[in-house]
Design a protein around this motif. Sequence first.
Motif, PDB file in Angstrom:
ATOM      1  N   ASN A 101       0.695  -1.179  -0.194  1.00 15.50           N
ATOM      2  CA  ASN A 101       0.150   0.137   0.021  1.00 15.50           C
ATOM      3  C   ASN A 101       0.687   1.252  -0.038  1.00 15.50           C
ATOM      4  OD1 ASN A 101      -2.946  -0.813   0.234  1.00 15.50           O
ATOM      5  ND2 ASN A 101      -2.125  -2.017   1.833  1.00 15.50           N
ATOM      6  N   GLY A 102       2.229   1.113  -0.195  1.00 14.51           N
ATOM      7  CA  GLY A 102       2.995   1.992  -0.328  1.00 14.51           C
ATOM      8  C   GLY A 102       3.598   2.834   0.696  1.00 14.51           C
ATOM      9  N   PHE A 103       3.300   2.129   2.068  1.00 15.87           N
ATOM     10  CA  PHE A 103       4.061   2.628   3.241  1.00 15.87           C
ATOM     11  C   PHE A 103       5.690   2.471   3.279  1.00 15.87           C
ATOM     12  CE2 PHE A 103      -0.430   2.371   4.499  1.00 15.87           C
ATOM     13  CZ  PHE A 103      -0.406   3.662   5.496  1.00 15.87           C
ATOM     14  N   LEU A 104       6.268   3.018   4.050  1.00 17.10           N
ATOM     15  CA  LEU A 104       7.642   2.759   4.405  1.00 17.10           C
ATOM     16  C   LEU A 104       7.609   1.920   5.504  1.00 17.10           C
ATOM     17  CD1 LEU A 104      10.678   3.238   3.936  1.00 17.10           C
ATOM     18  CD2 LEU A 104      10.734   4.879   5.764  1.00 17.10           C
ATOM     19  N   SER A 105       7.754   0.482   5.146  1.00 14.42           N
ATOM     20  CA  SER A 105       7.502  -0.722   6.230  1.00 14.42           C
ATOM     21  C   SER A 105       8.782  -0.514   7.061  1.00 14.42           C
ATOM     22  CB  SER A 105       7.476  -1.842   5.345  1.00 14.42           C
ATOM     23  OG  SER A 105       8.552  -2.431   4.715  1.00 14.42           O
ATOM     24  N   GLY A 106       8.774  -1.101   8.383  1.00 16.64           N
ATOM     25  CA  GLY A 106       9.656  -1.699   8.991  1.00 16.64           C
ATOM     26  C   GLY A 106      10.964  -2.145   8.519  1.00 16.64           C
ATOM     27  N   ARG A 107      10.518  -3.277   7.353  1.00  6.11           N
ATOM     28  CA  ARG A 107      11.733  -3.796   6.663  1.00  6.11           C
ATOM     29  C   ARG A 107      12.486  -2.762   6.020  1.00  6.11           C
ATOM     30  NH1 ARG A 107      12.699  -6.283   1.875  1.00  6.11           N
ATOM     31  NH2 ARG A 107      11.090  -5.244   0.766  1.00  6.11           N
ATOM     32  N   ARG A 108      11.736  -2.140   5.157  1.00  7.02           N
ATOM     33  CA  ARG A 108      12.613  -1.096   4.386  1.00  7.02           C
ATOM     34  C   ARG A 108      13.352  -0.217   5.371  1.00  7.02           C
ATOM     35  NH1 ARG A 108       8.989   1.398   0.826  1.00  7.02           N
ATOM     36  NH2 ARG A 108      10.940   2.437  -0.236  1.00  7.02           N
ATOM     37  N   SER A 109      12.728   0.340   6.135  1.00  5.83           N
ATOM     38  CA  SER A 109      13.335   1.212   7.169  1.00  5.83           C
ATOM     39  C   SER A 109      14.541   0.598   7.695  1.00  5.83           C
ATOM     40  CB  SER A 109      12.457   1.923   8.374  1.00  5.83           C
ATOM     41  OG  SER A 109      13.054   2.726   9.294  1.00  5.83           O
ATOM     42  N   ALA A 110      14.484  -0.662   8.162  1.00 10.73           N
ATOM     43  CA  ALA A 110      15.731  -1.312   8.677  1.00 10.73           C
ATOM     44  C   ALA A 110      16.812  -1.207   7.667  1.00 10.73           C
ATOM     45  CB  ALA A 110      15.418  -2.564   9.158  1.00 10.73           C
ATOM     46  N   ASN A 111      16.346  -1.686   6.366  1.00  7.23           N
ATOM     47  CA  ASN A 111      17.681  -1.835   5.427  1.00  7.23           C
ATOM     48  C   ASN A 111      18.359  -0.338   5.015  1.00  7.23           C
ATOM     49  OD1 ASN A 111      16.871  -4.570   5.132  1.00  7.23           O
ATOM     50  ND2 ASN A 111      15.781  -4.361   3.387  1.00  7.23           N
ATOM     51  N   LYS A 112      17.304   0.695   5.293  1.00  5.93           N
ATOM     52  CA  LYS A 112      17.741   1.919   4.778  1.00  5.93           C
ATOM     53  C   LYS A 112      18.504   2.413   6.032  1.00  5.93           C
ATOM     54  CE  LYS A 112      15.509   6.525   4.144  1.00  5.93           C
ATOM     55  NZ  LYS A 112      15.624   6.665   2.692  1.00  5.93           N
ATOM     56  N   HIS A 113      18.253   2.455   7.273  1.00  2.00           N
ATOM     57  CA  HIS A 113      19.037   3.049   8.538  1.00  2.00           C
ATOM     58  C   HIS A 113      20.200   1.876   8.874  1.00  2.00           C
ATOM     59  CE1 HIS A 113      15.396   5.250   8.641  1.00  2.00           C
ATOM     60  NE2 HIS A 113      16.379   6.150   9.138  1.00  2.00           N
TER      61      HIS A 113
END
Length: 426
Positions: A101-113
């Motif tokens: 649904n287009g949210f910045l998920s916890g998974r994607r945030s973890a990879n980013k940070h």
Amino acid sequence: MTQYKYNSTDLIRPTKLTEREKFLLKESKTFCMYPWIHLHAWPTGEAYPCCHSEPVSKIGNCKTHTLKELWNSAKQKQLRVDMLNENKNSACNRCYEQESNGFLSGRRSANKHQGHHISRIKETQDDGQLEKFEMTYWDIRFSNLCNLKCRSCGHVFSSQWYQDQAKLAGGDWKDRNTVLNYAGRTETDMWEQLEPHLDYVEQIYFAGGEPLLMAEHYRILEELVKRKLFHVRLIYNTNFTHTELKGKSVFEYWKQFDSVAVGASLDDSGSRAEYIRKGTDWTVVEKNRQEMLRICPKVDFYISPTLSIMNAWHLPDFHKDWTERGLICAQDLNVNILQDPVHYRIDIAPAEYKTQLLAKFTDHIDWLRDQDPLQRATVGFESAIKYMMATDNTHLIDTFWRKTHELDEIRQEDILTVIPELAALK
């Protein structure tokens, strides 16, 4: 200075990546850094790969095992294997739904940070075993100590829920449960296990319960200050109704650290806030925000509302009000979409109410977009629209009313007196 791109895959700490590492961090639909750097524990002791994990995906219990023992539990090893081989694991279903649904998920945030730790995959054995046990990211819910009893919460995460939960559950529930729960084998166990990881920790997420009421929280801050570890990034999810403990002001600690992000769990304002998050005194919340602006104005503060059917209509008004009064900037809002309990989801709304919400959210996005260089708030509302429209969960409306009336009766409240627009669900 480069503008931070909220919804991008750019690493916060850029590092040289192999093609394999670049794929895992930026393109993979399953990989997440958390199982290589982190474990999560509930106040009940139940342990999970992270706070976004499905409740059925627990990897063990901190009442019976140490964090080190759970680090290479069977489920944790299998999760690493699945993530490296592009196999979806049911533990991650919430992130999958958020991403769809287009949210910045916890998974994607973890990879980013946390992507700068990607080299740890090279140390992962074929069965998922990882010998290096260095938790660079902490999210341990030390206890369920809390001063509020929010509608979307329960006794697991709030000690204040105990009496209401006992009345709702009936039977011998009260005899089988205690008011206060703590995560470890003893009240100090989790701190004793975490202390050695102060040598490695880079980021700590404080939530609860209510972290600003917890002695463990202040003990960690004291130790970080003592060791001059001001580079450690502090992130909070707090109801923002208390800002000190035993004469120690959290504002005085925060201004010493290089990076502090405070997400205030404020779903609405005034009487609506006091209904949804029972125990809130709205005048205190606003006073705390004004005091924070005076003492530590440079600390990153944002509203982190849980977007549910209860506050969907009024959230844009609340956001705009605080922006226009200078309490936040327009970009300082992070939509935390409610996925559970399912009867509070915004997609339970009937078609006509969804149409009205769609129009209201769209108008709000038009007001917001040019004031939101971060795009966090804009993406949040856009993703909420997609989430709301993707599924028809109107079959849960009866459950919503049944559970709401049960709790209203216990608390001597009436939801339609406070949130009259919900008559649209009748």
